[in-house]
Scaffold this motif. Structure first.
Motif, PDB file in Angstrom:
ATOM      1  N   PRO A   5       0.475  -1.195  -0.082  1.00 12.23           N
ATOM      2  CA  PRO A   5       0.087   0.059  -0.028  1.00 12.23           C
ATOM      3  C   PRO A   5       0.713   1.110   0.067  1.00 12.23           C
ATOM      4  CG  PRO A   5      -0.806  -1.454   1.962  1.00 12.23           C
ATOM      5  CD  PRO A   5       0.747  -1.974   1.250  1.00 12.23           C
ATOM      6  N   ARG A   6       0.551   2.364  -0.889  1.00  5.19           N
ATOM      7  CA  ARG A   6       1.052   3.318  -0.853  1.00  5.19           C
ATOM      8  C   ARG A   6       0.809   4.221   0.369  1.00  5.19           C
ATOM      9  NH1 ARG A   6       3.551   6.234  -5.207  1.00  5.19           N
ATOM     10  NH2 ARG A   6       3.161   8.470  -5.002  1.00  5.19           N
ATOM     11  N   GLN A   7       2.045   4.741   1.134  1.00  4.62           N
ATOM     12  CA  GLN A   7       1.856   5.580   2.096  1.00  4.62           C
ATOM     13  C   GLN A   7       2.537   6.970   1.854  1.00  4.62           C
ATOM     14  OE1 GLN A   7       4.101   3.092   5.108  1.00  4.62           O
ATOM     15  NE2 GLN A   7       3.126   1.370   4.293  1.00  4.62           N
ATOM     16  N   THR A   8       1.452   7.778   1.652  1.00  2.75           N
ATOM     17  CA  THR A   8       2.017   9.155   1.323  1.00  2.75           C
ATOM     18  C   THR A   8       1.420  10.120   2.452  1.00  2.75           C
ATOM     19  OG1 THR A   8       1.723   8.646  -0.763  1.00  2.75           O
ATOM     20  CG2 THR A   8       1.995  11.155  -0.199  1.00  2.75           C
ATOM     21  N   ASP A   9       2.447  10.956   3.277  1.00  2.00           N
ATOM     22  CA  ASP A   9       1.885  11.596   4.303  1.00  2.00           C
ATOM     23  C   ASP A   9       1.803  13.107   3.784  1.00  2.00           C
ATOM     24  OD1 ASP A   9       1.853   9.753   6.314  1.00  2.00           O
ATOM     25  OD2 ASP A   9       4.040   9.850   6.634  1.00  2.00           O
ATOM     26  N   SER A  72      -4.741  12.502   0.247  1.00  2.00           N
ATOM     27  CA  SER A  72      -5.435  11.143  -0.108  1.00  2.00           C
ATOM     28  C   SER A  72      -5.931  10.819   1.224  1.00  2.00           C
ATOM     29  CB  SER A  72      -4.120  10.267  -0.759  1.00  2.00           C
ATOM     30  OG  SER A  72      -4.502   9.018  -0.378  1.00  2.00           O
ATOM     31  N   GLU A  73      -7.073  10.430   1.206  1.00  2.00           N
ATOM     32  CA  GLU A  73      -7.919   9.979   2.683  1.00  2.00           C
ATOM     33  C   GLU A  73      -8.358   8.519   2.387  1.00  2.00           C
ATOM     34  OE1 GLU A  73     -10.720  12.952   3.249  1.00  2.00           O
ATOM     35  OE2 GLU A  73      -9.227  14.716   3.853  1.00  2.00           O
ATOM     36  N   PHE A  74      -8.122   8.054   3.816  1.00  4.47           N
ATOM     37  CA  PHE A  74      -8.769   6.719   4.061  1.00  4.47           C
ATOM     38  C   PHE A  74     -10.269   7.215   4.237  1.00  4.47           C
ATOM     39  CE2 PHE A  74      -4.317   6.086   5.317  1.00  4.47           C
ATOM     40  CZ  PHE A  74      -4.023   4.962   4.664  1.00  4.47           C
ATOM     41  N   ARG A  75     -11.036   6.093   4.027  1.00  3.35           N
ATOM     42  CA  ARG A  75     -12.505   6.051   4.420  1.00  3.35           C
ATOM     43  C   ARG A  75     -12.549   6.448   5.864  1.00  3.35           C
ATOM     44  NH1 ARG A  75     -17.583   3.786   2.781  1.00  3.35           N
ATOM     45  NH2 ARG A  75     -19.117   4.116   4.724  1.00  3.35           N
ATOM     46  N   GLN A  76     -13.329   7.519   6.117  1.00  2.00           N
ATOM     47  CA  GLN A  76     -13.225   8.115   7.522  1.00  2.00           C
ATOM     48  C   GLN A  76     -13.787   6.976   8.532  1.00  2.00           C
ATOM     49  OE1 GLN A  76     -16.284  11.049   8.639  1.00  2.00           O
ATOM     50  NE2 GLN A  76     -14.296  12.257   9.499  1.00  2.00           N
ATOM     51  N   ASN A  77     -13.242   6.814   9.561  1.00  2.00           N
ATOM     52  CA  ASN A  77     -13.115   5.821  10.794  1.00  2.00           C
ATOM     53  C   ASN A  77     -12.688   6.514  11.983  1.00  2.00           C
ATOM     54  OD1 ASN A  77     -13.029   3.808  12.568  1.00  2.00           O
ATOM     55  ND2 ASN A  77     -12.818   2.299  10.488  1.00  2.00           N
ATOM     56  N   HIS A  84      -3.152   4.937  12.680  1.00  2.00           N
ATOM     57  CA  HIS A  84      -2.931   3.286  13.045  1.00  2.00           C
ATOM     58  C   HIS A  84      -2.955   2.599  11.975  1.00  2.00           C
ATOM     59  CE1 HIS A  84      -5.287   4.650  16.959  1.00  2.00           C
ATOM     60  NE2 HIS A  84      -4.339   3.956  17.485  1.00  2.00           N
ATOM     61  N   ILE A  85      -3.802   2.896  10.800  1.00  2.00           N
ATOM     62  CA  ILE A  85      -3.674   2.198   9.861  1.00  2.00           C
ATOM     63  C   ILE A  85      -2.340   2.164   9.153  1.00  2.00           C
ATOM     64  CG2 ILE A  85      -4.632   2.120   7.165  1.00  2.00           C
ATOM     65  CD1 ILE A  85      -7.315   3.565   8.596  1.00  2.00           C
ATOM     66  N   LYS A  86      -1.599   3.291   8.625  1.00  2.00           N
ATOM     67  CA  LYS A  86      -0.490   3.351   8.177  1.00  2.00           C
ATOM     68  C   LYS A  86       0.469   2.535   9.036  1.00  2.00           C
ATOM     69  CE  LYS A  86      -1.207   7.779   6.036  1.00  2.00           C
ATOM     70  NZ  LYS A  86      -0.831   9.351   5.934  1.00  2.00           N
ATOM     71  N   TYR A  89       0.487  -1.247   8.168  1.00  2.00           N
ATOM     72  CA  TYR A  89       1.043  -1.330   6.784  1.00  2.00           C
ATOM     73  C   TYR A  89       2.532  -1.406   7.057  1.00  2.00           C
ATOM     74  CZ  TYR A  89      -3.469  -0.051   4.524  1.00  2.00           C
ATOM     75  OH  TYR A  89      -4.950  -0.277   4.281  1.00  2.00           O
ATOM     76  N   LYS A  90       3.086  -0.522   7.701  1.00  2.00           N
ATOM     77  CA  LYS A  90       4.518  -0.523   7.839  1.00  2.00           C
ATOM     78  C   LYS A  90       5.071  -1.519   8.552  1.00  2.00           C
ATOM     79  CE  LYS A  90       4.966   4.717   8.208  1.00  2.00           C
ATOM     80  NZ  LYS A  90       5.097   5.529   9.094  1.00  2.00           N
ATOM     81  N   GLN A  91       4.255  -1.901   9.659  1.00  2.00           N
ATOM     82  CA  GLN A  91       4.814  -3.166  10.408  1.00  2.00           C
ATOM     83  C   GLN A  91       4.738  -4.381   9.672  1.00  2.00           C
ATOM     84  OE1 GLN A  91       3.361  -1.804  14.532  1.00  2.00           O
ATOM     85  NE2 GLN A  91       5.512  -2.237  14.962  1.00  2.00           N
ATOM     86  N   ALA A  92       3.474  -4.599   9.085  1.00  2.00           N
ATOM     87  CA  ALA A  92       3.310  -5.760   8.039  1.00  2.00           C
ATOM     88  C   ALA A  92       4.440  -5.988   7.117  1.00  2.00           C
ATOM     89  CB  ALA A  92       1.935  -5.691   7.687  1.00  2.00           C
TER      90      ALA A  92
END
Lengths: 509, 381
Positions: A5-9, A72-77, A84-86, A89-92
């Protein structure tokens, strides 16, 4: 998963009309965000590499660049935040511990922003610091129980001290530079801190990085640290220093040690730390000769013996739940000052889980330590230095009124040197030349300019402290110390007011 | 107004008046005969009356030294009671701890109309057993005990051969109410109060007394919080929330317990500026630096003019940048300290020396009673 997954901050926004393809951004970025396409004479940016340090934006000669939070936004949660999501992904991806730098950035309550300071009206004149003396000179050390004076009864009225009082650090302003090691920050950053401390009449702290030989000339404005790795500690190091600080804990990472990776242990760092070049510098979590308070006492007195009782020896701990009795034990063990580092205190590298979740805010820790030491009648035996995110002169005034003798500033000092709080100190790629050992990057920080900027900050804050003191009708900082009558809480509950030992706004004396 | 009355019903006047710290402006006046010759309270009464406009009728008082020669060696306690229950409880406590040599109502002039005077009693007391050097600490603890634990009772003064007379009113009315012109003492201080609240409580007037100390004070101590916690650390409970109380405790702590020489005291309470300290000779600089470093929390900040009375001396001190007025004068064996010069000139029209003490410079009028007079005093002549 097939696709990472692309992780762009951040997003690099470039105004192509203004861009002249001078490639400053490219040369300034150690994260390889920018790339020049000579065929099209255009610069492309890889947003995923951007850490948001704003170096390129600051140096762009035509003002063509802007670094923005990624749209770029995740679905609001509300449960699963983007962070948390990113992180997952990083740790996986890596299977490792997530690292970070600087202080906790989570939205915990900041009590400084819930405390208001007082001013004098009618019954008591405020004092104008531009016209009247306003004293902020500060002494750090054990304030003896008695002062014996021999008075010559003759006509001249001469007097003499029977016995010298305990050694004191004398500060022209109640602000010191916090422990930041050579290794975690560059030589130029260390030199800026050392010189500013000398010129302003205060102190900087070596952290556990040892003392670089070129900074020995500033030893009389240096507090040296003895930490669990004992890096750089020998008798000359101790004897040169103005004071010694035993580091037990750090607000950003209570209970854990440190790790300076081998690639950062350059020749210079290896000399200062007294370890072989290119080896990992690992500070154990505890001191392996301190498993209890009586062991701490032995180390305090070993250091005092080694330095002939000529300099203050203090202990730095992170603000944990039990910090008040711990501080009491430290004072009883003979420390001349206690440094309390709060939850939001910074670091060059710490596991994010630790930085963001362990410890308590400095405001509450400071108030409860001061109260406990007073209850036990030992407050005068040691100075208390508050650390862990002091952001302004107002924070300092509030800290002193809560009971601090002085404050340490770390993050604020780095901000003065150009830091943008991108929190990537641990990568060693600091584009501002602060948290890196890469000569290409460190030369960006000119120590002459760094010194001047730090001095400016100390000067500005000192002037503001004087203004606030004068406004409250106080002309000496010792009359502010622990003077919680001048503080009022705003928008906080009974329990917090009780811990802070202050009344709520609207309540008179 | 209705709410205030309701509060007053639930609380004693003392409880109501000591909830908060109340700033006040004031007049102070002190006079001492340094040979220990006693003179009538008429002098101090005339002096303080001159400064009527510095008070607003919500507090006045006097401290007098040398007024009880018959009981010079015994503890002289002045107490006020809001009711007979308080009196009963306090007297029980005194009876348990002392031999009561004399217990009487303090004579007053009923023709002076004042706002709800409390019961005024004085006692001459002797400790039942010899407590040696702990006797004074015992007295301090007892006074603290009465003031904080007996509802409606308050110890106004607790020294030897001295007494404090105070109440709610203008100082000239309070003085005549207590008939102070009929007493003779060698050292007098007085106070007229201008508080910023309207709640009147007789115990809250000045002077404030503890042991032989009496304090009158004009000013507002901006360092109150720091000073309070400093004396708290040594066991003094600040129950009245007044600056005067904390100043009295500071004197007791520094002079009686820590044995700081009187000539060094101003170096703590109104410490010289660091830049002045830098210019001192090395030995003296070391002493002053040590005193200021160690006793920093005892520095009195903000505007003040205080006069401390004691059996052996009168001590007056201005804050270090002189934010409140103070004038001193000498004439023959008399020394005067006052908020305003006019008050001194009223009782001593042509003093041989008049001066305005610099901020932070103490004025000390020691009393050295000649040997013969001392013997007479002991014999109760």
């Amino acid at each position: 998963m097939a696709l990472k997954p692309r992780q762009t901050d951040f997003e690099v926004v470039r105004d192509q009309d203004k861009c002249i393809s001078c490639q400053v951004c490219l040369r300034q970025c150690s994260n390889d965000v920018h790339e020049y396409d000579s065929d099209q004479d255009i610069i492309y940016s890889d947003n995923s590499q951007c850490v948001g340090c704003h170096r390129c934006e600051s140096l762009c000669p035509t003002g063509a660049m802007k670094i923005k939070q990624s749209e770029s936004e995740f679905r609001q949660n509300f449960n699963w935040s983007p962070a948390h999501i990113k992180n997952i992904y990083k740790q996986a991806d890596s299977g490792g511990v997530l690292l970070t730098g600087m202080g906790a950035d989570r939205p915990y309550p900041i009590y400084w922003d819930h405390i208001l300071f007082n001013a004098a009206q009618v019954t008591n004149p405020s004092i104008d610091p531009l016209r009247e003396p306003m004293e902020i000179k500060t002494f750090i050390g054990n304030k003896s129980d008695v002062v014996g004076v021999d008075i010559d009864q003759g006509e001249t009225f001469n007097m003499k001290l029977k016995q010298d009082i305990s050694p004191q650090l004398v500060l022209s302003t109640p602000i010191l530079f916090s422990a930041m090691s050579f290794g975690s920050i560059s030589f130029n950053a260390c030199a800026s801190l050392a010189r500013a401390a000398r010129q302003f009449g205060t102190f900087y702290n070596t952290g556990e990085g040892g003392m670089h030989k070129d900074l020995e000339i500033y030893a009389s404005n240096t507090i040296v640290q003895v930490a669990s790795g004992r890096f750089g500690v020998d008798i000359d190091y101790l004897k040169r220093a103005a004071a010694i600080e035993i580091k037990i804990g750090q607000g950003a990472k209570p209970g854990i040690g440190g790790h300076l990776p081998a690639e950062k242990v350059t020749e210079e760092v290896s000399n200062a730390r007294m370890i072989p070049q290119g080896t990992d510098a690992i500070s154990p979590a505890p001191h392996h000769d301190i498993y209890s308070i009586e062991d701490l006492m032995q180390l305090i007195y070993a250091l005092k013996e080694a330095t002939d009782y000529q300099k203050p020896v203090g202990v730095k701990v992170s603000a944990v739940h039990n910090v008040a009795p711990i501080a009491s034990g430290i004072v009883r063990a003979g420390a001349d000052f206690v440094t309390i580092d709060g939850l939001r205190g910074g670091t060059g590298a710490a596991p994010q889980a630790i930085r963001d979740n362990i410890g308590i805010p400095i405001e509450l820790a400071l108030a409860s330590v001061d109260t406990r030491l007073r209850e036990e009648g030992i407050r005068h035996k040691a100075s208390v230095i508050a650390a862990g995110s002091i952001r302004s002169s107002a924070d300092i005034v509030k800290a002193i009124a809560l009971g601090a003798d002085a404050v340490y500033i770390g993050s604020a000092a780095l901000l003065a040197l150009g830091c943008n709080l991108c929190q990537k100190c641990y990568t060693g790629k600091c584009n501002w030349g602060i948290a890196t050992q890469d000569p290409y990057l460190t030369k960006r920080l000119n120590p002459n300019i760094g010194t001047r900027r730090l001095e400016n900050l100390l000067r500005g804050w000192s002037l503001e402290i004087k203004e606030m003191l004068g406004g409250a009708g106080i002309n000496a900082i010792e009359s502010l110390r622990g003077n919680r009558e001048h503080l009022r809480g705003i928008g906080i509950g009974e329990k917090e007011l009780a811990v802070l030992g202050i009344k709520h706004a609207g309540e008179a004396w | 107004m209705g709410e205030k009355l309701e509060i007053m019903e639930r609380m004693t006047r003392k409880e109501y008046s000591t909830r908060f710290r109340i700033p006040s402006g004031c007049a102070v006046f002190g006079v001492v005969n340094q040979k220990g010759m006693r003179f009538s309270g008429q002098t101090v009464l005339e002096g303080i009356t001159m400064m009527h406009d510095r008070s607003n009728g919500l507090g006045g008082g006097f401290a007098a030294y040398g007024i009880y020669p018959r009981f010079a060696q015994e503890w002289a306690f002045h107490l006020i009671y809001e009711d007979r229950i308080a009196q009963q409880q306090a007297e029980d406590l005194l009876g348990q701890n002392f031999e009561i040599l004399l217990s009487e109502e303090i004579p007053t002039d009923g023709s002076i109309r004042l706002d709800q005077p409390p019961l005024n009693y004085r006692y001459f007391l002797r400790c039942q057993k010899n407590m040696g050097k702990h006797e004074q600490d015992f007295i301090v603890n007892l006074v603290m005990n009465i003031n904080s634990n007996i509802r409606g009772a308050f110890v106004v003064s607790s020294g030897k051969n001295m007494g404090i007379f105070k109440g709610v009113g203008y100082p000239e009315d309070i003085g005549r109410y207590y008939r102070i012109q009929e007493y003779e003492g060698y050292l007098w201080t007085s106070h007229g109060r201008f508080p910023t609240n309207s709640a009147g409580w007789w115990g809250g007037a000045h002077p404030f007394g503890l042991l032989n100390w009496s304090v009158v004070h004009n000013g507002e101590i901006s360092s109150y919080g720091s000073n309070k916690r400093f004396v708290n650390d040594f066991g003094y409970k600040c129950t009245l929330s007044t600056d005067t109380e904390v100043i009295a405790y500071l004197f007791d702590l520094l002079v009686r317990r820590e044995k700081i020489d009187l000539r060094l005291l101003h170096l703590i309470l109104a410490a010289p500026l660091w830049e002045e300290i830098e210019r001192l000779a090395p030995d003296i600089r070391k002493v002053v630096t040590a005193l200021r470093t160690v006793y920093g929390p005892a520095l009195l900040n903000g505007p003040f003019n205080i006069i401390i009375g004691h059996n052996d001396f009168m001590y007056a001190l201005n804050d270090r940048i002189k934010l409140r007025p103070m004038v001193a004068a000498r004439h023959q064996d008399y020394m005067y300290v006052s908020s305003e010069e006019a008050a001194i000139r009223k009782v001593c029209p042509s003093p041989s020396l008049v001066w305005r003490p610099e901020g932070g410079q103490p004025v000390i009028g020691r009393v050295s009673i000649p040997r013969k007079a001392k013997l007479n005093q002991k014999a109760g002549v």
